[in-house]
Design a protein around this motif. Structure first.
Motif, PDB file in Angstrom:
ATOM      1  N   ILE A   1       0.866  -1.184   0.000  1.00 34.05           N
ATOM      2  CA  ILE A   1       0.000   0.000   0.000  1.00 34.05           C
ATOM      3  C   ILE A   1       0.902   1.232   0.000  1.00 34.05           C
ATOM      4  CG2 ILE A   1      -1.790   1.288   1.217  1.00 34.05           C
ATOM      5  CD1 ILE A   1      -2.676  -1.276   2.562  1.00 34.05           C
ATOM      6  N   GLY A   2       0.759   2.068  -1.028  1.00 32.45           N
ATOM      7  CA  GLY A   2       1.620   3.253  -1.164  1.00 32.45           C
ATOM      8  C   GLY A   2       2.764   2.940  -2.112  1.00 32.45           C
TER       9      GLY A   2
ATOM     10  N   ILE B   1       9.101   5.399  -0.038  1.00 34.00           N
ATOM     11  CA  ILE B   1       9.497   4.162   0.657  1.00 34.00           C
ATOM     12  C   ILE B   1       8.759   2.948   0.133  1.00 34.00           C
ATOM     13  CG2 ILE B   1       8.047   3.821   2.712  1.00 34.00           C
ATOM     14  CD1 ILE B   1      11.866   4.288   2.606  1.00 34.00           C
TER      15      ILE B   1
ATOM     16  N   ARG C   1      -3.424   6.916  -9.844  1.00 34.13           N
ATOM     17  CA  ARG C   1      -2.049   6.939  -9.333  1.00 34.13           C
ATOM     18  C   ARG C   1      -1.531   5.518  -9.117  1.00 34.13           C
ATOM     19  NH1 ARG C   1       0.249  11.692  -7.047  1.00 34.13           N
ATOM     20  NH2 ARG C   1       1.262  10.494  -5.401  1.00 34.13           N
TER      21      ARG C   1
ATOM     22  N   PRO D   1       0.838   7.408   4.097  1.00 37.76           N
ATOM     23  CA  PRO D   1       1.071   8.409   5.153  1.00 37.76           C
ATOM     24  C   PRO D   1       0.552   7.924   6.520  1.00 37.76           C
ATOM     25  CG  PRO D   1       0.349   9.468   3.143  1.00 37.76           C
ATOM     26  CD  PRO D   1       0.212   7.996   2.912  1.00 37.76           C
TER      27      PRO D   1
ATOM     28  N   LEU E   1      -3.019   6.842   7.958  1.00 37.76           N
ATOM     29  CA  LEU E   1      -3.728   5.716   7.344  1.00 37.76           C
ATOM     30  C   LEU E   1      -3.280   4.366   7.904  1.00 37.76           C
ATOM     31  CD1 LEU E   1      -3.618   7.053   3.683  1.00 37.76           C
ATOM     32  CD2 LEU E   1      -5.603   7.003   5.219  1.00 37.76           C
ATOM     33  N   HIS E   2      -2.168   4.353   8.673  1.00 39.68           N
ATOM     34  CA  HIS E   2      -1.641   3.070   9.145  1.00 39.68           C
ATOM     35  C   HIS E   2      -2.677   2.322   9.991  1.00 39.68           C
ATOM     36  CE1 HIS E   2       2.834   4.583   8.738  1.00 39.68           C
ATOM     37  NE2 HIS E   2       2.156   4.669   7.622  1.00 39.68           N
TER      38      HIS E   2
ATOM     39  N   GLN F   1      -5.797   0.942   8.061  1.00 36.54           N
ATOM     40  CA  GLN F   1      -5.386  -0.069   7.082  1.00 36.54           C
ATOM     41  C   GLN F   1      -4.888  -1.337   7.775  1.00 36.54           C
ATOM     42  OE1 GLN F   1      -2.714   2.356   4.651  1.00 36.54           O
ATOM     43  NE2 GLN F   1      -4.377   2.928   3.262  1.00 36.54           N
TER      44      GLN F   1
ATOM     45  N   LYS G   1       6.878   2.883  10.001  1.00 32.47           N
ATOM     46  CA  LYS G   1       6.829   3.651  11.231  1.00 32.47           C
ATOM     47  C   LYS G   1       6.258   5.028  10.920  1.00 32.47           C
ATOM     48  CE  LYS G   1       9.355   6.464  10.513  1.00 32.47           C
ATOM     49  NZ  LYS G   1       9.501   7.475   9.451  1.00 32.47           N
ATOM     50  N   PRO G   2       5.663   5.739  11.857  1.00 33.50           N
ATOM     51  CA  PRO G   2       5.246   5.235  13.159  1.00 33.50           C
ATOM     52  C   PRO G   2       4.040   4.315  12.995  1.00 33.50           C
ATOM     53  CG  PRO G   2       4.495   7.495  12.863  1.00 33.50           C
ATOM     54  CD  PRO G   2       5.312   7.163  11.663  1.00 33.50           C
TER      55      PRO G   2
ATOM     56  N   TRP H   1       3.441  16.077   3.355  1.00 36.59           N
ATOM     57  CA  TRP H   1       2.292  15.784   4.215  1.00 36.59           C
ATOM     58  C   TRP H   1       2.700  15.658   5.689  1.00 36.59           C
ATOM     59  CZ3 TRP H   1       3.251  11.359   6.776  1.00 36.59           C
ATOM     60  CH2 TRP H   1       4.037  10.379   6.143  1.00 36.59           C
ATOM     61  N   ARG H   2       3.956  15.316   5.965  1.00 33.28           N
ATOM     62  CA  ARG H   2       4.407  15.159   7.356  1.00 33.28           C
ATOM     63  C   ARG H   2       4.253  16.449   8.164  1.00 33.28           C
ATOM     64  NH1 ARG H   2       7.467  11.847   4.227  1.00 33.28           N
ATOM     65  NH2 ARG H   2       8.492  10.008   5.078  1.00 33.28           N
TER      66      ARG H   2
ATOM     67  N   HIS I   1      13.075   6.542  15.094  1.00 31.81           N
ATOM     68  CA  HIS I   1      14.090   5.633  14.525  1.00 31.81           C
ATOM     69  C   HIS I   1      15.289   5.558  15.481  1.00 31.81           C
ATOM     70  CE1 HIS I   1      13.402   4.001  10.544  1.00 31.81           C
ATOM     71  NE2 HIS I   1      13.063   5.157  10.008  1.00 31.81           N
TER      72      HIS I   1
ATOM     73  N   PHE J   1      16.556  -2.963   4.209  1.00 36.22           N
ATOM     74  CA  PHE J   1      15.202  -3.477   3.948  1.00 36.22           C
ATOM     75  C   PHE J   1      15.279  -4.950   3.567  1.00 36.22           C
ATOM     76  CE2 PHE J   1      12.346   0.225   3.975  1.00 36.22           C
ATOM     77  CZ  PHE J   1      13.295   1.209   4.213  1.00 36.22           C
TER      78      PHE J   1
HETATM   79  N1  LIG Z   1      11.625   3.286   7.412  1.00 34.11           N
HETATM   80  C1  LIG Z   1      12.051   4.351   6.768  1.00 34.11           C
HETATM   81  O1  LIG Z   1      13.240   4.591   6.674  1.00 34.11           O
HETATM   82  C2  LIG Z   1      11.052   5.296   6.144  1.00 34.11           C
HETATM   83  C3  LIG Z   1      11.495   6.258   5.231  1.00 34.11           C
HETATM   84  C4  LIG Z   1      10.535   7.088   4.639  1.00 34.11           C
HETATM   85  C5  LIG Z   1       9.201   6.962   4.997  1.00 34.11           C
HETATM   86  N2  LIG Z   1       8.817   6.053   5.917  1.00 34.11           N
HETATM   87  C6  LIG Z   1       7.383   5.937   6.298  1.00 34.11           C
HETATM   88  O2  LIG Z   1       6.670   5.462   5.155  1.00 34.11           O
HETATM   89  C7  LIG Z   1       5.411   6.096   5.043  1.00 34.11           C
HETATM   90  C8  LIG Z   1       5.326   6.772   3.669  1.00 34.11           C
HETATM   91  O3  LIG Z   1       6.330   7.759   3.561  1.00 34.11           O
HETATM   92  P1  LIG Z   1       6.903   8.233   2.129  1.00 34.11           P
HETATM   93  O4  LIG Z   1       8.085   9.062   2.436  1.00 34.11           O
HETATM   94  O5  LIG Z   1       7.054   7.071   1.229  1.00 34.11           O
HETATM   95  O6  LIG Z   1       5.703   9.145   1.632  1.00 34.11           O
HETATM   96  P2  LIG Z   1       5.300   9.495   0.128  1.00 34.11           P
HETATM   97  O7  LIG Z   1       4.447  10.693   0.210  1.00 34.11           O
HETATM   98  O8  LIG Z   1       6.504   9.508  -0.740  1.00 34.11           O
HETATM   99  O9  LIG Z   1       4.403   8.222  -0.287  1.00 34.11           O
HETATM  100  C9  LIG Z   1       3.156   7.944   0.285  1.00 34.11           C
HETATM  101  C10 LIG Z   1       2.368   7.081  -0.678  1.00 34.11           C
HETATM  102  O10 LIG Z   1       1.095   6.747  -0.096  1.00 34.11           O
HETATM  103  C11 LIG Z   1       0.104   6.867  -1.105  1.00 34.11           C
HETATM  104  N3  LIG Z   1      -1.199   7.071  -0.501  1.00 34.11           N
HETATM  105  C12 LIG Z   1      -1.749   8.215  -0.013  1.00 34.11           C
HETATM  106  N4  LIG Z   1      -3.007   7.973   0.422  1.00 34.11           N
HETATM  107  C13 LIG Z   1      -3.262   6.650   0.183  1.00 34.11           C
HETATM  108  C14 LIG Z   1      -4.371   5.808   0.403  1.00 34.11           C
HETATM  109  N5  LIG Z   1      -5.535   6.272   0.910  1.00 34.11           N
HETATM  110  N6  LIG Z   1      -4.287   4.489   0.050  1.00 34.11           N
HETATM  111  C15 LIG Z   1      -3.158   4.013  -0.500  1.00 34.11           C
HETATM  112  N7  LIG Z   1      -2.059   4.764  -0.727  1.00 34.11           N
HETATM  113  C16 LIG Z   1      -2.108   6.071  -0.385  1.00 34.11           C
HETATM  114  C17 LIG Z   1       0.573   8.055  -1.952  1.00 34.11           C
HETATM  115  O11 LIG Z   1      -0.025   8.032  -3.227  1.00 34.11           O
HETATM  116  C18 LIG Z   1       2.070   7.770  -2.022  1.00 34.11           C
HETATM  117  O12 LIG Z   1       2.346   6.846  -3.049  1.00 34.11           O
HETATM  118  C19 LIG Z   1       5.326   7.044   6.225  1.00 34.11           C
HETATM  119  O13 LIG Z   1       4.590   6.431   7.255  1.00 34.11           O
HETATM  120  C20 LIG Z   1       6.760   7.274   6.660  1.00 34.11           C
HETATM  121  O14 LIG Z   1       6.889   7.540   8.031  1.00 34.11           O
HETATM  122  C21 LIG Z   1       9.718   5.219   6.491  1.00 34.11           C
END
Ligand SMILES: NC(=O)c1ccc[n+]([C@@H]2O[C@H](COP(=O)([O-])OP(=O)(O)OC[C@H]3O[C@@H](n4cnc5c(N)ncnc54)[C@H](O)[C@@H]3O)[C@@H](O)[C@H]2O)c1
Length: 384
Positions: free
Chosen positions: A11-12, A16, A41, A75, A78-79, A82, A97-98, A167-168, A186, A331
């Motif tokens: 999802i997403g 990441i 998208r 974001p 939604l965690h 979902q 996370k979180p 969005w953060r 982290h 990962f």
């Molecule tokens: N572990 C790590 O090192 C690490 C690094 C970056 C982000 N993250 C976490 O990952 C998550 C995403 O961060 P990101 O930087 O990839 O953000 P991002 O904005 O790059 O990506 C978010 C994705 O979620 C999608 N999305 C939005 N609403 C949605 C929905 N209703 N259903 C399905 N998909 C939906 C968006 O289209 C996008 O593809 C966050 O929770 C963040 O904290 C973790």
């Protein structure tokens, strides 16, 4: 059964989500499809990444019987809904996370996870740099004595300008805490894992240096440097920087600074753990070197190498020494650990990956950080 017999969906498909998909494929897991924020998208992401399916909704994804594991990389807000739906559908979950945006939500997810035999993990990937795994095993086995001081920082610069947007920044999507929730957790997760010590009390100071930012009209990718032509001013309440003093269960003390506005620091996580006999320190920008500090003999630099690390370090490594392992590799190592548990039929007694209980613990620290910053005092963590 092998990794190739396990079906996963993600999802997403932002920053990441793409890293998840690439490293699932590297492991040989069958990535069935992706769910985006909307059908268009999602379809564009499936095409870009080369996946067979873009699901139209979470219900559609969960109706696909070939999906055994769902990775949640949407974001933060939604965690919770979902993950709840995924667990109700009987699937394994790897949540970014979180774990949630409030500790009430994360507590509920811990209870729901405990009521299943599914593998449930939070994606605190930094634990899986091989030398962090080595340090965990080394300190557990007494190599530095009793941990006393746990210090360091996590600094980035990608939100330095008032035109930087994500969005953060907004509480309704990222949660009340930003720098702490996004990267501070982290650091805490990592140093707790390595030192074997849990935080019990915090004293926090939060700063929002940019109380108004320019929000672009239209979506923005994480870490994007593009400037939108059209923006609107928006009031920001989430913190740009967090300074924390920490107390640990064994009497150890800690201090960490967390910032997303430190020019030149792209993704700089550093930790140092000083024990009663020796010390260790590490820097995420030179991840294949672990520093070992001694009092009565010269210090050492351990360069990652299978023959030089302990069992936990070696288990997380893929490449021979000198072939630097980085962010993406963590990962792969983390997923290998999680999917081994899935192949074994359920979670091990004491997993090396972060569990939902670990994710909830981070949320309780976040609650204490908020109270401490608001009231200017030490705050003990609520009991778990
Ligand atoms: N572990 C790590 O090192 C690490 C690094 C970056 C982000 N993250 C976490 O990952 C998550 C995403 O961060 P990101 O930087 O990839 O953000 P991002 O904005 O790059 O990506 C978010 C994705 O979620 C999608 N999305 C939005 N609403 C949605 C929905 N209703 N259903 C399905 N998909 C939906 C968006 O289209 C996008 O593809 C966050 O929770 C963040 O904290 C973790």
């Amino acid at each position: 059964m092998t990794y190739g017999d396990i079906g996963a969906a993600v999802i997403g498909s932002g920053f990441i989500g793409t890293v998840h998909i690439e490293n699932l494929r590297r492991l040989g897991v069958d990535v069935r499809g992706v769910l985006g924020s909307n059908a268009e998208r999602g379809a564009a992401a499936a095409e870009r990444i080369g996946l067979p399916v873009a699901y139209g909704s979470l219900d559609e994804l969960l109706a696909d019987d070939s999906v055994d594991v769902v990775h949640v990389t949407s974001p933060n807000h939604l965690h919770y809904p979902q993950v709840k739906a995924i667990l109700a559908a009987g699937r394994h979950v790897v949540c970014e996370k979180p774990l949630a945006v409030t500790s009430e939500e994360s507590a509920e997810l811990v209870s729901l996870a405990a009521a299943t035999d599914r593998v449930t993990a939070v994606n605190y990937n930094i634990r899986f740099y091989p030398l962090n795994q080595h340090a965990h095993g080394m300190i557990r086995d007494g190599a530095i004595g009793e941990p006393r001081l746990i210090t360091g920082r996590y600094h980035q610069d990608w939100l330095l300008h008032d035109t930087d947007w994500n969005w953060r920044l907004q509480t309704d999507q990222g949660g009340t805490l930003r720098a702490f929730g996004d990267i501070g957790t982290h650091w805490i997760d990592l140093t707790s894992f390595i030192s074997g010590q849990r935080v019990t009390s915090v004293m926090a100071d939060l700063s929002t240096f940019l109380p108004v930012r320019q929000q672009p009209v239209g979506p923005v990718e994480t870490f994007s440097q593009d400037r939108a032509a059209e923006t609107i001013p928006v009031e920001i309440t989430t913190e740009d920087a967090a300074l924390l003093l920490l107390r640990y269960a064994n009497g150890a003390r800690g201090a960490v600074t967390v910032s997303q506005v430190s020019a030149g620091r792209k993704n700089s996580l550093q930790w140092e753990i000083d024990g009663s006999t020796d010390a260790a320190w590490w820097d995420s920008e030179t991840p294949d070197h672990l520093y070992l500090g001694h009092r009565g003999r010269p210090n050492e630099i351990l360069q990652r190498g299978a023959e030089l690390m302990n069992e936990t370090g070696t288990a997380a490594a893929s490449l021979p020494g000198g072939h630097v392992e980085g962010f993406g590799d963590t990962f792969h190592a983390l997923f290998r650990d999680i999917y081994r548990a899935i192949l074994a039929g359920g979670p091990p007694a004491d997993p090396n990956y972060a569990t939902f209980a670990d994710g909830h613990h981070e949320m309780l620290i976040g609650d204490a950080v908020i109270t401490s910053a608001n009231e200017g005092r030490w705050v003990d963590l609520a009991t778990e």
